[in-house]
Design an enzyme around this catalytic site. Sequence first.
Site, mmCIF file in Angstrom:
data_model
loop_
_atom_site.group_PDB
_atom_site.id
_atom_site.type_symbol
_atom_site.label_atom_id
_atom_site.label_comp_id
_atom_site.label_asym_id
_atom_site.label_seq_id
_atom_site.Cartn_x
_atom_site.Cartn_y
_atom_site.Cartn_z
ATOM 1 N N PHE A 1 49.454 -27.447 -15.158
ATOM 2 C CA PHE A 1 48.598 -26.741 -16.111
ATOM 3 C C PHE A 1 48.967 -27.173 -17.543
ATOM 4 O O PHE A 1 50.144 -27.337 -17.853
ATOM 5 C CB PHE A 1 48.794 -25.236 -15.919
ATOM 6 C CG PHE A 1 47.784 -24.400 -16.652
ATOM 7 C CD1 PHE A 1 46.529 -24.175 -16.113
ATOM 8 C CD2 PHE A 1 48.083 -23.842 -17.883
ATOM 9 C CE1 PHE A 1 45.588 -23.403 -16.786
ATOM 10 C CE2 PHE A 1 47.145 -23.068 -18.566
ATOM 11 C CZ PHE A 1 45.899 -22.850 -18.012
ATOM 12 N N ASP B 1 55.827 -21.868 -11.809
ATOM 13 C CA ASP B 1 54.703 -21.160 -12.413
ATOM 14 C C ASP B 1 53.858 -20.599 -11.268
ATOM 15 O O ASP B 1 53.311 -21.345 -10.458
ATOM 16 C CB ASP B 1 53.879 -22.124 -13.281
ATOM 17 C CG ASP B 1 52.783 -21.389 -14.041
ATOM 18 O OD1 ASP B 1 52.230 -20.414 -13.502
ATOM 19 O OD2 ASP B 1 52.477 -21.799 -15.172
ATOM 20 N N ARG C 1 34.891 -25.095 -9.668
ATOM 21 C CA ARG C 1 35.965 -24.364 -8.988
ATOM 22 C C ARG C 1 35.413 -23.040 -8.482
ATOM 23 O O ARG C 1 34.749 -22.312 -9.217
ATOM 24 C CB ARG C 1 37.097 -24.145 -9.999
ATOM 25 C CG ARG C 1 38.420 -23.845 -9.389
ATOM 26 C CD ARG C 1 39.508 -23.867 -10.437
ATOM 27 N NE ARG C 1 39.291 -22.869 -11.482
ATOM 28 C CZ ARG C 1 40.254 -22.369 -12.239
ATOM 29 N NH1 ARG C 1 41.500 -22.776 -12.103
ATOM 30 N NH2 ARG C 1 39.976 -21.475 -13.164
ATOM 31 N N TYR D 1 46.465 -11.498 -15.403
ATOM 32 C CA TYR D 1 45.021 -11.266 -15.585
ATOM 33 C C TYR D 1 44.184 -12.026 -14.568
ATOM 34 O O TYR D 1 42.975 -11.910 -14.563
ATOM 35 C CB TYR D 1 44.575 -11.619 -17.015
ATOM 36 C CG TYR D 1 45.053 -12.963 -17.509
ATOM 37 C CD1 TYR D 1 44.405 -14.129 -17.136
ATOM 38 C CD2 TYR D 1 46.157 -13.063 -18.346
ATOM 39 C CE1 TYR D 1 44.843 -15.356 -17.586
ATOM 40 C CE2 TYR D 1 46.608 -14.293 -18.805
ATOM 41 C CZ TYR D 1 45.952 -15.436 -18.411
ATOM 42 O OH TYR D 1 46.398 -16.647 -18.855
ATOM 43 N N LYS D 2 44.844 -12.817 -13.677
ATOM 44 C CA LYS D 2 44.094 -13.515 -12.631
ATOM 45 C C LYS D 2 44.047 -12.600 -11.396
ATOM 46 O O LYS D 2 43.410 -11.557 -11.451
ATOM 47 C CB LYS D 2 44.736 -14.876 -12.372
ATOM 48 C CG LYS D 2 44.556 -15.785 -13.598
ATOM 49 C CD LYS D 2 45.296 -17.085 -13.533
ATOM 50 C CE LYS D 2 45.030 -17.884 -14.806
ATOM 51 N NZ LYS D 2 46.013 -18.926 -15.072
HETATM 52 C C1 LIG Z 1 46.407 -19.292 -16.385
HETATM 53 C C2 LIG Z 1 47.640 -20.123 -16.415
HETATM 54 C C3 LIG Z 1 48.526 -20.067 -17.497
HETATM 55 C C4 LIG Z 1 48.173 -19.243 -18.692
HETATM 56 O O1 LIG Z 1 49.172 -19.089 -19.636
HETATM 57 P P1 LIG Z 1 48.924 -18.062 -20.833
HETATM 58 O O2 LIG Z 1 50.158 -18.106 -21.613
HETATM 59 O O3 LIG Z 1 48.607 -16.718 -20.221
HETATM 60 O O4 LIG Z 1 47.720 -18.515 -21.592
HETATM 61 C C5 LIG Z 1 49.694 -20.814 -17.429
HETATM 62 N N1 LIG Z 1 49.967 -21.578 -16.327
HETATM 63 C C6 LIG Z 1 49.117 -21.661 -15.285
HETATM 64 C C7 LIG Z 1 49.461 -22.490 -14.092
HETATM 65 C C8 LIG Z 1 47.926 -20.944 -15.298
HETATM 66 O O5 LIG Z 1 47.078 -21.037 -14.268
#
Ligand SMILES: *Cc1c(COP(=O)(O)O)cnc(C)c1O
Length: 419
Positions: free
Chosen positions: A127, A204, A379, A229-230
Site C-alpha cells: 500500500f 499491516d 475492485r 474504518y474498513k
Molecule cells: C487503508 C490502508 C491504509 C490507510 O492508512 P491511513 O493512515 O488510515 O490513511 C494503510 N495501509 C493499508 C494496507 C491500507 O489498506
Amino acid sequence: MTPIDRAHAESLDAGDPLGHLADRFVVDDPELIYLDGNSLGRLPRSTLARLAAVAEHEWGSGLIRSWDTWIDLPARCGDLIARSLLGAEPGEVVVSDSTSVNLYKLAVAALDAQSGRDVIVTDDDNFPTDRYIVEGLAAQRGLELRMVASDPVHGPDPDLLAAAIDERTALVTLSHVAYRSAALADLAAITALAHRSGALVLWDLCHSAGSVPVELAAAGADLAVGCTYKYLNAGPGAPAFLYVRRDLQASLRQPIWGWFGQRDQFTMGPGYDPEPDIRRFTVGTPAVLGVAAVEEGVQVLAEAGIDRLREKGRRMTAYLVDLADEWLAPLGFELVSPRDPDRRGSHISLRHDDAWRICRACIETANVIPDFRAPDRLRLGPAPLTTRYVEVWEAMDRLRRLVGSGAHLAYGAERGRVT
Ligand SMILES: *Cc1c(COP(=O)(O)O)cnc(C)c1O
C-alpha cells in the site's frame, strides 16, 4: 439450479448464519449495492446511538468528569480487537492515531532496537503509505530499502523475500492481505523466515482485520497495525490499532514521546519515563468519539465470530469469481486475484481496459458501488457482515448488462481526485 440462477443466491442467503446481522446496519437505499465495505464499512445502527450518547451524556453532561471512563477506552477497545479478531492477548493491542502514524511509530521502534542492521524490506506492490513511510525512514537514516518485486496477482514472491532478508535486515514490513489483488500472505511462514535472520516483522492488517483470522500469537508476530474504518465499520478517519507482542513492549521505544505514553501521566513529572506496557505506544489525547465507534463496530464482528466471517468471505468471493467467469470474461474482464479462496482475503479485483469508466457508470447508472484501483482494476469487496448473496448476484447482473450495452462508453476517461 446453477450458480447463475438468482435462486441459487437466495438459497445461500437462506442458509447464511450471519444473514440476520445485516439488519444491524443503516441501509438508506435498499436498491444500492455496496461493494466497497473494504474501503469504508457501513454504519452500524448501534454506533449512531452510542455516538449520540457519548456526545450528549458523556461530553454534554459529564464534561471533564467523563475522562474517568474515557481514559481506559483505547486499551479496552484494543483488548476486544486482540481477542476477537487478531488472535492476540489482552494488553497487546491499543487503539490510537492513524495506521500511517502507527506504522511510523512501530517501524522506528523496531529500527532503534536493531542497531548495527541497516536494511528495511518491503514489496513494491505494498500500500502506498507503507512504501512512502519506509522510503522516508530509509532516506532519513541512510538505510537501504529493499523493494521485493511483487506478483500483481499473488503478492510478494516467497523466494525473492527469502533472498532479500539477511543478517543486515532490521525490519520487514508487508501487508497481510494485498489491497488490490487480495493476495493473502503466509503470516506465520514469513514471520519465521524473518526471525531466522534476526529481523523484526511489522504487519499491516488493514485488509485482513475483520475479514480473515489473524493468528498473531500463534505466529509469534512482533508488530502490527491496522485501520478500523474498513471491515471494522468504525467510520471515516476512526483511529487505528497497533499491536506489540508483550515481551517486546518494555524494550521498544516509539519516537513520539507524548504524555499519554508517560508512566503516571497525571503526576506531570519532569522527564519522559514511559509506561512499561502497550500504553507507551500511544501519544496524546485519544479521539474519544472515534474510539467509541471502533468499540461498537468490533462488537458486531465479535458477535459474528471471525471464523464465520472468513467462511462467508470465501464463499462470496468464490461466487463473484464464478459469475465473473460466466458473464464478464466474455466482455474483456480478467480475474487479477488468486483463484484459490485460501490464498485471498475478502475482495477480488477484475482487470479491464475501461475499468475507470465502468466504475463510474456502475455507480452513476447501475447503483452499484465497487471501486477503481489504478491502473485498470475494478475492485469488488463484499463485506461478510453486511452484503447478501443476492446482492452479489444482482451486482454482477447489473455489471454485465451495463458493459454489454456499452453504456460506460459515454463516460469520460479523466479520473476524479478520489478513486
Ligand atoms: C487503508 C490502508 C491504509 C490507510 O492508512 P491511513 O493512515 O488510515 O490513511 C494503510 N495501509 C493499508 C494496507 C491500507 O489498506
